[in-house]
Structure formats: structure tokens, C-alpha cells
Design a protein around this motif. Structure first.
Motif, PDB file in Angstrom:
ATOM      1  N   ILE A 115       0.840  -1.208   0.000  1.00  0.00           N
ATOM      2  CA  ILE A 115       0.000   0.000   0.000  1.00  0.00           C
ATOM      3  C   ILE A 115       0.869   1.251   0.000  1.00  0.00           C
ATOM      4  CG2 ILE A 115      -1.757   1.299   1.243  1.00  0.00           C
ATOM      5  CD1 ILE A 115      -2.785  -1.306   0.039  1.00  0.00           C
ATOM      6  N   ASP A 116       1.801   1.336   0.928  1.00  0.00           N
ATOM      7  CA  ASP A 116       2.702   2.489   1.022  1.00  0.00           C
ATOM      8  C   ASP A 116       4.013   2.127   0.337  1.00  0.00           C
ATOM      9  OD1 ASP A 116       4.171   4.706   1.658  1.00  0.00           O
ATOM     10  OD2 ASP A 116       3.641   4.724   3.785  1.00  0.00           O
ATOM     11  N   THR A 117       4.129   2.523  -0.902  1.00  0.00           N
ATOM     12  CA  THR A 117       5.308   2.166  -1.708  1.00  0.00           C
ATOM     13  C   THR A 117       6.422   3.204  -1.626  1.00  0.00           C
ATOM     14  OG1 THR A 117       4.299   3.180  -3.663  1.00  0.00           O
ATOM     15  CG2 THR A 117       3.905   0.821  -3.308  1.00  0.00           C
ATOM     16  N   ASP A 118       6.236   4.251  -0.818  1.00  0.00           N
ATOM     17  CA  ASP A 118       7.225   5.331  -0.724  1.00  0.00           C
ATOM     18  C   ASP A 118       8.037   5.289   0.561  1.00  0.00           C
ATOM     19  OD1 ASP A 118       6.450   6.418  -3.192  1.00  0.00           O
ATOM     20  OD2 ASP A 118       4.781   7.501  -2.250  1.00  0.00           O
ATOM     21  N   VAL A 119       7.965   4.190   1.289  1.00  0.00           N
ATOM     22  CA  VAL A 119       8.719   4.091   2.541  1.00  0.00           C
ATOM     23  C   VAL A 119      10.212   4.032   2.219  1.00  0.00           C
ATOM     24  CG1 VAL A 119       9.107   2.713   4.614  1.00  0.00           C
ATOM     25  CG2 VAL A 119       6.810   2.861   3.617  1.00  0.00           C
ATOM     26  N   PRO A 120      11.032   4.843   2.876  1.00  0.00           N
ATOM     27  CA  PRO A 120      12.477   4.825   2.609  1.00  0.00           C
ATOM     28  C   PRO A 120      13.076   3.434   2.796  1.00  0.00           C
ATOM     29  CG  PRO A 120      11.882   6.738   3.929  1.00  0.00           C
ATOM     30  CD  PRO A 120      10.656   5.891   3.857  1.00  0.00           C
ATOM     31  N   ALA A 121      14.068   3.105   1.992  1.00  0.00           N
ATOM     32  CA  ALA A 121      14.644   1.766   1.991  1.00  0.00           C
ATOM     33  C   ALA A 121      15.275   1.400   3.324  1.00  0.00           C
ATOM     34  CB  ALA A 121      15.686   1.664   0.873  1.00  0.00           C
ATOM     35  N   GLU A 122      15.724   2.395   4.096  1.00  0.00           N
ATOM     36  CA  GLU A 122      16.412   2.088   5.356  1.00  0.00           C
ATOM     37  C   GLU A 122      15.440   1.774   6.497  1.00  0.00           C
ATOM     38  OE1 GLU A 122      16.109   6.653   5.143  1.00  0.00           O
ATOM     39  OE2 GLU A 122      16.486   4.957   3.794  1.00  0.00           O
ATOM     40  N   VAL A 123      14.125   1.925   6.274  1.00  0.00           N
ATOM     41  CA  VAL A 123      13.137   1.668   7.323  1.00  0.00           C
ATOM     42  C   VAL A 123      12.871   0.167   7.426  1.00  0.00           C
ATOM     43  CG1 VAL A 123      10.752   2.033   8.055  1.00  0.00           C
ATOM     44  CG2 VAL A 123      12.071   3.929   7.082  1.00  0.00           C
ATOM     45  N   VAL A 124      12.980  -0.365   8.637  1.00  0.00           N
ATOM     46  CA  VAL A 124      12.756  -1.785   8.896  1.00  0.00           C
ATOM     47  C   VAL A 124      11.354  -1.969   9.452  1.00  0.00           C
ATOM     48  CG1 VAL A 124      13.531  -3.797  10.192  1.00  0.00           C
ATOM     49  CG2 VAL A 124      15.202  -2.119   9.370  1.00  0.00           C
ATOM     50  N   ALA A 125      10.558  -2.804   8.802  1.00  0.00           N
ATOM     51  CA  ALA A 125       9.207  -3.082   9.292  1.00  0.00           C
ATOM     52  C   ALA A 125       9.267  -4.012  10.500  1.00  0.00           C
ATOM     53  CB  ALA A 125       8.371  -3.720   8.192  1.00  0.00           C
ATOM     54  N   PRO A 126       8.401  -3.834  11.481  1.00  0.00           N
ATOM     55  CA  PRO A 126       8.410  -4.738  12.644  1.00  0.00           C
ATOM     56  C   PRO A 126       7.891  -6.117  12.271  1.00  0.00           C
ATOM     57  CG  PRO A 126       6.571  -3.192  12.782  1.00  0.00           C
ATOM     58  CD  PRO A 126       7.397  -2.772  11.595  1.00  0.00           C
ATOM     59  N   TYR A 127       8.412  -7.128  12.954  1.00  0.00           N
ATOM     60  CA  TYR A 127       7.858  -8.476  12.811  1.00  0.00           C
ATOM     61  C   TYR A 127       6.449  -8.512  13.400  1.00  0.00           C
ATOM     62  CZ  TYR A 127       7.201 -13.491  13.315  1.00  0.00           C
ATOM     63  OH  TYR A 127       6.683 -14.770  13.251  1.00  0.00           O
ATOM     64  N   ALA A 128       6.273  -7.814  14.522  1.00  0.00           N
ATOM     65  CA  ALA A 128       4.969  -7.742  15.194  1.00  0.00           C
ATOM     66  C   ALA A 128       4.994  -6.559  16.136  1.00  0.00           C
ATOM     67  CB  ALA A 128       4.669  -9.035  15.954  1.00  0.00           C
ATOM     68  N   SER A 129       3.823  -6.177  16.608  1.00  0.00           N
ATOM     69  CA  SER A 129       3.726  -5.129  17.626  1.00  0.00           C
ATOM     70  C   SER A 129       2.544  -5.445  18.529  1.00  0.00           C
ATOM     71  CB  SER A 129       3.576  -3.746  16.986  1.00  0.00           C
ATOM     72  OG  SER A 129       2.380  -3.663  16.231  1.00  0.00           O
ATOM     73  N   LYS A 130       2.651  -5.019  19.777  1.00  0.00           N
ATOM     74  CA  LYS A 130       1.601  -5.294  20.769  1.00  0.00           C
ATOM     75  C   LYS A 130       1.336  -4.059  21.618  1.00  0.00           C
ATOM     76  CE  LYS A 130       1.135  -9.649  19.685  1.00  0.00           C
ATOM     77  NZ  LYS A 130       1.451 -10.751  20.593  1.00  0.00           N
ATOM     78  N   MET A 131       0.071  -3.813  21.870  1.00  0.00           N
ATOM     79  CA  MET A 131      -0.293  -2.768  22.820  1.00  0.00           C
ATOM     80  C   MET A 131       0.126  -3.168  24.226  1.00  0.00           C
ATOM     81  SD  MET A 131      -4.199  -1.799  21.855  1.00  0.00           S
ATOM     82  CE  MET A 131      -4.701  -3.332  22.607  1.00  0.00           C
ATOM     83  N   VAL A 132       0.471  -2.178  25.002  1.00  0.00           N
ATOM     84  CA  VAL A 132       0.696  -2.405  26.431  1.00  0.00           C
ATOM     85  C   VAL A 132      -0.663  -2.387  27.125  1.00  0.00           C
ATOM     86  CG1 VAL A 132       1.787  -1.533  28.527  1.00  0.00           C
ATOM     87  CG2 VAL A 132       2.974  -1.352  26.321  1.00  0.00           C
ATOM     88  N   GLN A 133      -0.938  -3.428  27.914  1.00  0.00           N
ATOM     89  CA  GLN A 133      -2.222  -3.529  28.600  1.00  0.00           C
ATOM     90  C   GLN A 133      -2.010  -3.712  30.093  1.00  0.00           C
ATOM     91  OE1 GLN A 133      -3.883  -6.918  26.363  1.00  0.00           O
ATOM     92  NE2 GLN A 133      -5.304  -5.479  25.409  1.00  0.00           N
TER      93      GLN A 133
END
Length: 329
Positions: free
Chosen positions: A238-256
Motif C-alpha cells: 500500500i505504502d510504496t514510498d517508505v524509505p529503503a532504510e526503514v525496517v518493518a516490525p515483525y509484530a507489535s503489541k499494545m501495552v495492557q
């Protein structure tokens, strides 16, 4: 030619392949495989209800295999994904007998999910944070999750893990939701560990962060390069303009907040063994799962650490105001 496996949700049945053709068809080397469904918490919903009719398995140059998912009355099952999180899962297919080998695609077939924002909420819906019941769309009632392997090493168990912070997307100005395959993974249960811990609440209002909003723990495959940037959730299709150096997270979780201890906690389950970087951010209030929002991670900057996970081990890392060297326990 199709092979159909009919398996009841509530019974542990050994489902055999029903082969089409003559009696002299060659026998298949098979193994027993089970599938469960699990989820992670999401901050935009009280319920995420999805109906499922079957799982389709595709093999190179072979006929598809369909595994029916039914309740005791022979009807498609409906699951509130938020009932199965923080290590809990629901067994939906038990001891299905499958040919050994590589499978190019596992497809979850959802049942009568609406295909636009005006569709019915009878079989697939989201109950949002204010209690409204909204349509939940899945693309063509199919979630294509990619490849996996069936081996000859005894009974195999897989978990289909829905990370709703990646896969659940608000649409039509908040009047409906999409459930996408992005963020849904197939995980071999024999090769997984978990990571959990607490977060010091004093970190919630660190710097310019507002207390009790946007508190998220992000997990990345390690190592992270010196020039790489820890990214928030986004969909690269969807977002094809993300800079190449940005690492996507494997996962993320809210703090509860834990209702029994009152501690503020996070938990990642069904993680493949390996090295990870875990990071906390108090400024993740606007993390759109499709778009890179340039959220500061870690925030405070020192709240990150590398942990090593082993299969079958529950590791722990606590985020504290006085940062200490990370230890995986």
C-alpha cells in the motif's frame, strides 16, 4: 480431481484423503497435521468476529486439497479472534492426514463476509471501541497466507496467527473494516518461543508523550544495521514510498494493564526461535497499519534491547525507567 477432508470443530478426528479415480491409484505418503487459530490484541475493537468454511491447500502440479471447518451441526464456524490471544489458541482442525511435501499456498476461506462497507454484518463483523457493529470484509472471502511444509516427522501442529495490528484496517471513514492477509502467519508450533514482560508506567508520559495513549512494544528481527531505522506498522504493497532504510516490525503489541496484578504488560506468542530487537514507544497513538507514520521507536530512545529466543522457552524482558542490560530468561 479434488480431495476433501471433512473435520468437525469439536471432535479430534483423523481425516483421511478421499481419492478420486480408479482403485489402482498409487498410495500417498502422509502425515497428521493440526491447525489452530490465535490472535494478538488490537486497540480499535472489542470483538473481531469471522466465519470460516474451509482451508484450501495448494501444491505445485497437484490438485488442491480442501479441509472443511464445521461445527457439530455441519455449519461454518464463527470465531471472535479476540478470545484467543496472549498464548491462547483455538484448535480448528485436528489430525488431518495430508500428503508429505511442499505446499505453495494455504488459503483460509471465510464465509459470507461482506465485500463492501454496506454489506451484512451477520457472519463477519467488528464491534468497535464504542460498541458499534460494523461490516468486516475479507478479499474475495479468501486469505492467502503463503507456503508451508508437511514432513514425515510425526504429528505436526501449526498455528495461524492473526496480528490484528497489521491485518485489521479501518475503511470508509470508520464505517467498516478490512481483514487482510498482511500480518497473518503460519507458524510451526515445534519451533516457537514467546516473549513477555512489564513496562514501567512512568515511561508512558516520558518527554512529550501523553500518559495512557500510544504505548506499544515493537518487535524486529535482529540484527538491525547501524543505518537502518526502526519503523512502525505499514503495508509495503500500500505504502510504496517508505524509505529503503526503514525496517518493518515483525509484530507489535499494545501495552495492557493486567487485571490481577495491575502491572502494565505486553506479550508476544508463537515466535520462531532466533534473535530479535524489542523496543517500546510511548508515541505510537497514530500507527496506521497500512501507512508508515514515522513514529519514534524507541521512545524514550534507550528503551530497546536485543533478546535471543529458543524453541519452547518463554523469555522475559522488562522495560524500566533505569535502563538495564537486557536478559532473556
Amino acid at each position: 480431481m479434488n480431495h476433501i477432508l471433512k473435520v468437525s470443530l469439536i471432535a479430534s478426528l483423523s481425516a483421511g484423503l478421499i481419492a478420486c479415480g480408479s482403485d489402482d491409484s498409487p498410495s500417498l505418503n502422509t502425515a497428521k497435521v493440526s491447525f489452530s487459530i490465535a490472535d494478538a490484541p488490537v486497540d480499535s475493537a472489542q470483538e473481531v468476529n469471522v466465519s470460516y468454511s474451509s482451508i484450501t491447500l495448494q501444491r505445485p502440479d497437484e490438485a488442491d486439497i480442501e479441509l472443511l471447518i464445521e461445527d457439530e451441526n455441519g455449519e461454518p464456524i464463527s470465531i471472535n479472534l479476540l478470545d484467543y490471544q496472549n498464548g491462547d489458541s483455538l484448535l480448528v482442525l485436528s489430525d488431518a492426514e495430508l500428503p508429505i511435501g511442499e505446499y505453495s499456498e494455504l488459503i483460509i476461506n471465510t464465509y459470507q463476509c461482506p465485500q463492501n462497507q454496506n454489506g451484512s454484518t451477520e457472519f463477519c463483523n467488528v464491534v468497535d471501541e464504542v460498541g458499534a457493529t460494523l461490516p468486516l470484509k475479507t478479499p474475495s472471502n479468501k486469505l492467502r497466507l503463503g507456503s508451508f511444509t508437511v514432513t514425515s516427522e510425526g504429528t505436526q501442529a501449526y498455528t495461524i496467527d492473526f496480528n490484528l495490528r497489521k491485518s485489521l484496517v479501518s475503511t470508509a471513514n470508520g464505517t467498516s473494516f478490512n481483514l487482510k492477509p498482511h500480518g497473518v502467519t503460519i507458524i510451526d508450533n515445534t519451533a516457537v518461543g514467546s516473549l513477555s514482560g512489564t513496562v514501567d508506567p512512568s515511561l508512558f508520559s516520558a518527554g512529550e508523550c501523553a500518559a495512557d495513549t500510544g504505548n506499544v512494544v515493537y518487535l524486529y528481527n535482529a540484527p538491525i544495521g547501524e543505518t537502518e531505522v526502526l519503523g512502525d506498522e505499514f503495508d509495503p504493497e500500500i505504502d510504496t514510498d517508505v524509505p529503503a532504510e526503514v525496517v518493518a516490525p515483525y509484530a507489535s503489541k499494545m501495552v495492557q494493564q493486567d487485571s490481577e496484578t495491575n502491572d502494565y504488560v505486553y506479550s508476544f506468542s508463537y515466535l520462531p526461535a532466533g534473535d530479535y530487537l524489542v523496543a517500546f514507544s510511548c508515541s505510537a497513538v497514530d500507527d496506521d497499519p497500512e501507512i508508515y507514520n514515522e513514529i519514534s521507536i524507541a521512545d524514550p530512545q534507550a528503551q530497546q534491547a536485543t533478546v535471543s529466543l529458543e524453541a519452547g522457552v518463554n523469555a522475559e524482558y522488562n522495560f524500566v525507567e533505569a535502563v538495564e542490560e537486557a536478559e532473556a530468561i
